[in-house]
Design a protein around this motif. Structure first.
Motif, mmCIF file in Angstrom:
data_model
loop_
_atom_site.group_PDB
_atom_site.id
_atom_site.type_symbol
_atom_site.label_atom_id
_atom_site.label_comp_id
_atom_site.label_asym_id
_atom_site.label_seq_id
_atom_site.Cartn_x
_atom_site.Cartn_y
_atom_site.Cartn_z
ATOM 1 N N THR A 7 0.643 -1.039 0.017
ATOM 2 C CA THR A 7 -0.154 0.001 -0.004
ATOM 3 C C THR A 7 0.877 1.349 0.003
ATOM 4 O OG1 THR A 7 -0.092 0.211 2.472
ATOM 5 C CG2 THR A 7 -1.671 -1.134 1.426
ATOM 6 N N ALA A 8 0.040 2.233 -0.436
ATOM 7 C CA ALA A 8 0.879 3.619 -0.313
ATOM 8 C C ALA A 8 1.229 4.163 1.104
ATOM 9 C CB ALA A 8 0.049 4.724 -0.979
ATOM 10 N N LYS A 9 0.479 3.770 1.810
ATOM 11 C CA LYS A 9 0.543 4.035 3.415
ATOM 12 C C LYS A 9 1.903 3.229 3.940
ATOM 13 C CE LYS A 9 -2.794 4.667 6.135
ATOM 14 N NZ LYS A 9 -3.964 4.369 6.948
ATOM 15 N N GLU A 10 2.007 2.137 3.500
ATOM 16 C CA GLU A 10 3.208 1.373 4.023
ATOM 17 C C GLU A 10 4.633 2.227 3.366
ATOM 18 O OE1 GLU A 10 1.924 -2.909 4.804
ATOM 19 O OE2 GLU A 10 1.525 -2.350 3.060
ATOM 20 N N TYR A 11 4.521 2.437 1.907
ATOM 21 C CA TYR A 11 5.439 3.027 1.216
ATOM 22 C C TYR A 11 5.852 4.400 1.807
ATOM 23 C CZ TYR A 11 7.436 5.287 -3.041
ATOM 24 O OH TYR A 11 8.475 6.140 -3.714
ATOM 25 N N LYS A 12 4.848 5.057 2.259
ATOM 26 C CA LYS A 12 4.955 6.306 2.767
ATOM 27 C C LYS A 12 5.800 6.366 4.039
ATOM 28 C CE LYS A 12 1.221 8.727 -0.098
ATOM 29 N NZ LYS A 12 -0.047 9.387 0.405
ATOM 30 N N ALA A 13 5.424 5.412 4.761
ATOM 31 C CA ALA A 13 6.096 5.189 6.174
ATOM 32 C C ALA A 13 7.489 4.658 6.167
ATOM 33 C CB ALA A 13 5.169 4.381 6.998
ATOM 34 N N ALA A 14 7.931 3.828 5.107
ATOM 35 C CA ALA A 14 9.048 3.198 5.004
ATOM 36 C C ALA A 14 9.981 4.138 4.142
ATOM 37 C CB ALA A 14 9.010 1.793 4.261
ATOM 38 N N LEU A 15 9.623 4.729 3.056
ATOM 39 C CA LEU A 15 10.703 5.242 2.114
ATOM 40 C C LEU A 15 10.471 6.597 1.945
ATOM 41 C CD1 LEU A 15 10.111 2.349 -0.460
ATOM 42 C CD2 LEU A 15 11.873 2.274 1.307
ATOM 43 N N SER A 16 9.561 7.201 1.958
ATOM 44 C CA SER A 16 9.354 8.661 1.905
ATOM 45 C C SER A 16 10.347 9.569 2.791
ATOM 46 C CB SER A 16 7.800 9.323 2.305
ATOM 47 O OG SER A 16 7.092 8.600 1.302
ATOM 48 N N PRO A 17 10.350 9.124 4.109
ATOM 49 C CA PRO A 17 11.674 9.667 4.810
ATOM 50 C C PRO A 17 12.953 9.829 4.430
ATOM 51 C CG PRO A 17 9.902 8.567 6.367
ATOM 52 C CD PRO A 17 9.588 8.143 4.780
ATOM 53 N N LEU A 18 13.071 8.685 3.507
ATOM 54 C CA LEU A 18 14.619 8.389 3.036
ATOM 55 C C LEU A 18 14.531 9.223 1.673
ATOM 56 C CD1 LEU A 18 14.859 4.612 3.893
ATOM 57 C CD2 LEU A 18 15.326 6.577 5.286
ATOM 58 N N GLY A 19 13.695 9.805 1.302
ATOM 59 C CA GLY A 19 13.692 10.562 0.085
ATOM 60 C C GLY A 19 13.207 10.007 -1.403
ATOM 61 N N ALA A 20 12.451 8.920 -1.276
ATOM 62 C CA ALA A 20 11.795 8.243 -2.306
ATOM 63 C C ALA A 20 10.895 9.415 -2.830
ATOM 64 C CB ALA A 20 11.082 7.053 -1.772
ATOM 65 N N PRO A 21 10.680 9.007 -4.175
ATOM 66 C CA PRO A 21 9.598 9.882 -5.000
ATOM 67 C C PRO A 21 8.223 9.339 -4.466
ATOM 68 C CG PRO A 21 10.536 7.957 -6.375
ATOM 69 C CD PRO A 21 11.370 8.152 -5.255
ATOM 70 N N ALA A 22 7.152 10.228 -5.001
ATOM 71 C CA ALA A 22 5.774 9.975 -4.641
ATOM 72 C C ALA A 22 5.476 8.537 -4.966
ATOM 73 C CB ALA A 22 4.902 10.829 -5.331
ATOM 74 N N ALA A 23 4.654 7.932 -3.971
ATOM 75 C CA ALA A 23 4.297 6.680 -4.342
ATOM 76 C C ALA A 23 3.317 6.416 -5.311
ATOM 77 C CB ALA A 23 3.573 6.263 -2.920
ATOM 78 N N PRO A 24 3.563 5.382 -6.325
ATOM 79 C CA PRO A 24 2.765 5.014 -7.513
ATOM 80 C C PRO A 24 1.405 4.584 -6.950
ATOM 81 C CG PRO A 24 4.346 3.286 -7.168
ATOM 82 C CD PRO A 24 4.686 4.383 -6.221
ATOM 83 N N GLU A 25 0.637 4.582 -7.980
ATOM 84 C CA GLU A 25 -0.622 3.800 -7.764
ATOM 85 C C GLU A 25 -0.660 2.476 -7.561
ATOM 86 O OE1 GLU A 25 -3.909 5.451 -7.536
ATOM 87 O OE2 GLU A 25 -2.704 7.521 -7.542
ATOM 88 N N PRO A 26 -1.697 1.822 -7.021
ATOM 89 C CA PRO A 26 -1.417 0.337 -6.634
ATOM 90 C C PRO A 26 -1.296 -0.245 -8.226
ATOM 91 C CG PRO A 26 -3.169 1.208 -5.425
ATOM 92 C CD PRO A 26 -2.565 2.300 -6.050
ATOM 93 N N GLY A 27 -0.268 -1.271 -7.971
ATOM 94 C CA GLY A 27 -0.036 -2.051 -9.372
ATOM 95 C C GLY A 27 1.127 -1.317 -10.187
ATOM 96 N N GLY A 28 1.535 -0.221 -9.708
ATOM 97 C CA GLY A 28 2.561 0.714 -10.515
ATOM 98 C C GLY A 28 3.896 0.473 -9.832
ATOM 99 N N ASN A 29 4.905 0.935 -10.246
ATOM 100 C CA ASN A 29 6.364 1.138 -9.626
ATOM 101 C C ASN A 29 6.960 2.196 -10.180
ATOM 102 O OD1 ASN A 29 7.701 0.615 -12.317
ATOM 103 N ND2 ASN A 29 6.477 -1.460 -12.246
ATOM 104 N N VAL A 30 8.048 2.699 -9.598
ATOM 105 C CA VAL A 30 8.609 3.915 -9.534
ATOM 106 C C VAL A 30 10.104 3.577 -9.568
ATOM 107 C CG1 VAL A 30 8.488 4.626 -7.382
ATOM 108 C CG2 VAL A 30 8.907 6.140 -8.938
ATOM 109 N N ILE A 31 11.018 4.194 -10.112
ATOM 110 C CA ILE A 31 12.571 4.079 -10.030
ATOM 111 C C ILE A 31 13.097 5.050 -8.937
ATOM 112 C CG2 ILE A 31 14.709 4.617 -11.145
ATOM 113 C CD1 ILE A 31 13.551 1.955 -12.258
#
Length: 241
Positions: free
Chosen positions: A17-41
């Motif tokens: 989920t985007a919620k898990e993405y934002k908690a785990a990776l956003s503080p490390l400088g990851a880009p905005a979370a993709p939509e479900p089923g998507g991916n980002v470099i």
């Protein structure tokens, strides 16, 4: 030199989920979370990551990771599955604990009857990996696979078996059956699927989850979603530093 090349090749990070993405990776400088089923470099520390938000459940997780692995081809250094999980036993895995899966179990597969699910009742496995039939159990090697990806497990994590379900256990009786059958610490909805996809691709795999609730229990005192998300963020920071 071969190890250095391996650990610098792309790493696939999988979250439901985007919620898990934002908690785990956003503080490390990851880009905005993709939509479900998507991916980002995401490039961090000289290394490329392909981060997937798969959507919830084993079907969405397997499909999303399959597409990601197909996109990267044989250059993948490994797959990391980050997220939340329920705990069968707070003594072994309390709220906020980090659990690295030493095996994944999938109790949905087999022949269902009143007595339960006979995992070999259909007469054939889901598939065969390295000559070994896979029914409802997939062994994992979190420490060795983390090292192969150039990662270090957080010192505080618990090493235990995990269970993956298509529908979460909503009552204590169901939780007790799964806990007793698989001797598992946690329950999630994606782990087995992404572990199998990684195994089929022949790449190292690590599943690391933070405990957010007690399996089969609904009272609020058995839940701490915000605390688990914070623990997941700390774990990702340690793992990817």
């Amino acid at each position: 030199m071969a190890q250095a090349q391996q650990t610098c090749s792309p790493l696939v990070i999988v979250l439901a989920t985007a919620k898990e993405y934002k908690a785990a990776l956003s503080p490390l400088g990851a880009p905005a979370a993709p939509e479900p089923g998507g991916n980002v470099i995401w490039r961090r520390g000289g290394r490329e990551h392909l981060v997937c938000v798969t959507g919830v459940g084993p079907v969405a997780a397997a499909a999303s990771l399959g597409l990601a692995l197909g996109r990267l081809g044989p250059s993948v250094s490994g797959v990391v599955n980050l997220g939340l999980a329920g705990s069968f036993d707070f003594a072994a895995a309390p709220l906020g604990a980090l659990v690295a899966a030493t095996a994944e179990a999938f109790p949905e597969y087999g022949l269902r009857a009143k007595a339960g699910v006979d995992t070999q009742g259909l007469g054939f496995p889901q598939l065969t990996l390295a000559g070994v039939p896979v029914y409802d159990h997939l062994p994992l090697a979190p420490e060795a696979d983390a090292a192969a990806m150039g990662l270090a497990l957080p010192e505080s994590c618990v090493l235990e078996t995990a269970v993956t379900v298509a529908g979460v256990s909503g009552e204590p009786d169901r939780a007790a059956i799964l806990s007793r059958k698989y001797k598992a610490a946690t329950e999630s909805m994606e782990g087995f699927a992404v572990a199998m996809a990684a195994s089929m691709a022949g790449v190292p795999f690590l599943e690391l989850r933070a405990v957010s609730n007690k399996v089969g229990s609904r009272p609020p005192e058995d839940w701490d979603l915000s605390g688990a998300l914070a623990a997941l963020g700390r774990a990702a920071d340690r793992l990817l530093s």
